[in-house]
Scaffold this active site. Structure first.
Site, PDB file in Angstrom:
ATOM      1  N   ARG A   4      33.931  86.876  65.062  1.00  0.00           N
ATOM      2  CA  ARG A   4      34.319  88.261  65.343  1.00  0.00           C
ATOM      3  C   ARG A   4      35.850  88.282  65.383  1.00  0.00           C
ATOM      4  NH1 ARG A   4      30.213  87.146  69.387  1.00  0.00           N
ATOM      5  NH2 ARG A   4      28.350  88.410  69.022  1.00  0.00           N
ATOM      6  N   LYS A  36      31.139  87.341  73.158  1.00  0.00           N
ATOM      7  CA  LYS A  36      30.885  88.489  74.046  1.00  0.00           C
ATOM      8  C   LYS A  36      30.393  88.006  75.397  1.00  0.00           C
ATOM      9  CE  LYS A  36      29.956  92.145  70.727  1.00  0.00           C
ATOM     10  NZ  LYS A  36      28.989  93.140  70.262  1.00  0.00           N
ATOM     11  N   ARG A  41      32.479  88.247  58.356  1.00  0.00           N
ATOM     12  CA  ARG A  41      31.385  87.737  59.198  1.00  0.00           C
ATOM     13  C   ARG A  41      30.041  88.043  58.544  1.00  0.00           C
ATOM     14  NH1 ARG A  41      29.988  86.492  64.689  1.00  0.00           N
ATOM     15  NH2 ARG A  41      28.538  87.956  65.644  1.00  0.00           N
TER      16      ARG A  41
END
Length: 299
Positions: free
Chosen positions: A149, A173, A248
């Protein structure tokens, strides 16, 4: 409207501390609630988060339906549902005004992908005669070869490089950490940048361990990565709207097309759920036909 500010602040604390969400995600959630607050203000409706009715929320939904597409509408409704569910959870309200509000049906948008040739063309368009050129090549190679990311890329530390073991340590995350394998080509470009270019930059205090730096010796912003990619796309006249995330998606798609299994891809991407990874199953029919011919006993 200050009443809203207090509850929004409480909600932000909840998202950060209890749910472990990143600052970007929290800002996106908050943005949806602020849209509703703006609507109330513009229409002189003085309802607080505790008194707002389903009818008022419905009026707001009708208004945004005329302004944004179904996908954005779904995201806003989902953000509001989360906020009001939190208020019920904390006993601020006994019910949620979102109960009967339906999310519009949206076809699952398949992510754009780049071919290997397009990725090569973008990387070849980088001007390597500049200090930034070597850095940008290492950035694009890392995005594509490791499926990161953009937030993971800009936060990458020198201490996260485990080249001897062939891995990068990534903080994803919710501060979840994973190890992503790194290929020798990407390793080579990162090393060139780190050993020959980065050491010519005067590093600012607090950024000593940050891998990719801007010319002022600070961590790159996410916006800067978008700009680098956009400029390269226009340089090669690429007729696609691309972002760091496109690399990605391409990473996952190319792995899948070459026979990697979904579970391995899920682990490398750091997806919580395999259903998120299944978005990458948008393969062309020709490929699926080949899979059947190669692997089915009754072919």
């Amino acid at each position: 409207m200050n009443n809203w500010k207090t509850y929004i602040k409480d909600y932000q604390h909840y998202l950060k501390l209890e749910r472990g969400l990143s600052q970007n995600t929290i800002e996106n959630y908050t943005f949806d609630i602020e849209k509703l607050v703006l609507f109330l203000s513009e229409n002189s409706i003085s309802e607080s988060p505790l008194t707002i009715s389903e009818e008022t929320v419905q009026q707001f939904i009708y208004k945004i339906a005329s302004e944004v597409n179904a996908r954005s509408q779904s995201r806003i409704i989902s953000g509001l549902k989360s906020f009001f569910s939190y208020l019920v959870f904390e006993d601020y309200r006994t019910d949620t005004p979102m109960e009967l509000i339906e999310v519009p049906k949206t076809g699952r948008k398949l992510p754009d992908t780049l071919s290997v040739q397009e990725i090569d063309a973008l990387i070849q368009a980088i001007d390597l005669s500049t200090l930034e050129g070597e850095r940008n090549r290492a950035i694009l190679e890392t995005l594509y070869s490791c499926g990161l990311r953009v937030s993971e890329l800009v936060n990458l530390k020198i201490s996260d490089l485990f080249f001897e073991e062939g891995f990068l340590k990534i903080t994803g995350k919710g501060n979840k950490q994973r190890f992503v394998p790194i290929g020798s080509i990407t390793e080579k470009y990162i090393s060139i940048y780190k050993n020959q270019i980065r050491n010519q930059i005067k590093v600012q205090k607090g950024h000593e361990d940050t891998l990719f730096l801007n010319r002022r010796g600070k961590q790159l912003t996410r916006a800067m990565i978008f700009t680098i990619i956009k400029d390269l796309a226009s340089k090669i006249n690429l007729n696609k709207i691309i972002s760091p995330h496109t690399f990605r998606h391409s990473f996952a798609t190319h792995l899948l097309e070459n026979g990697a299994d979904l579970r391995s891809i899920q682990l490398m991407l750091g997806h919580e759920s395999i259903t998120t990874t299944e978005v990458y199953m948008h393969l062309d029919r020709k490929f699926l036909k080949e899979v059947l011919q190669n692997y089915h006993p009754r072919k």
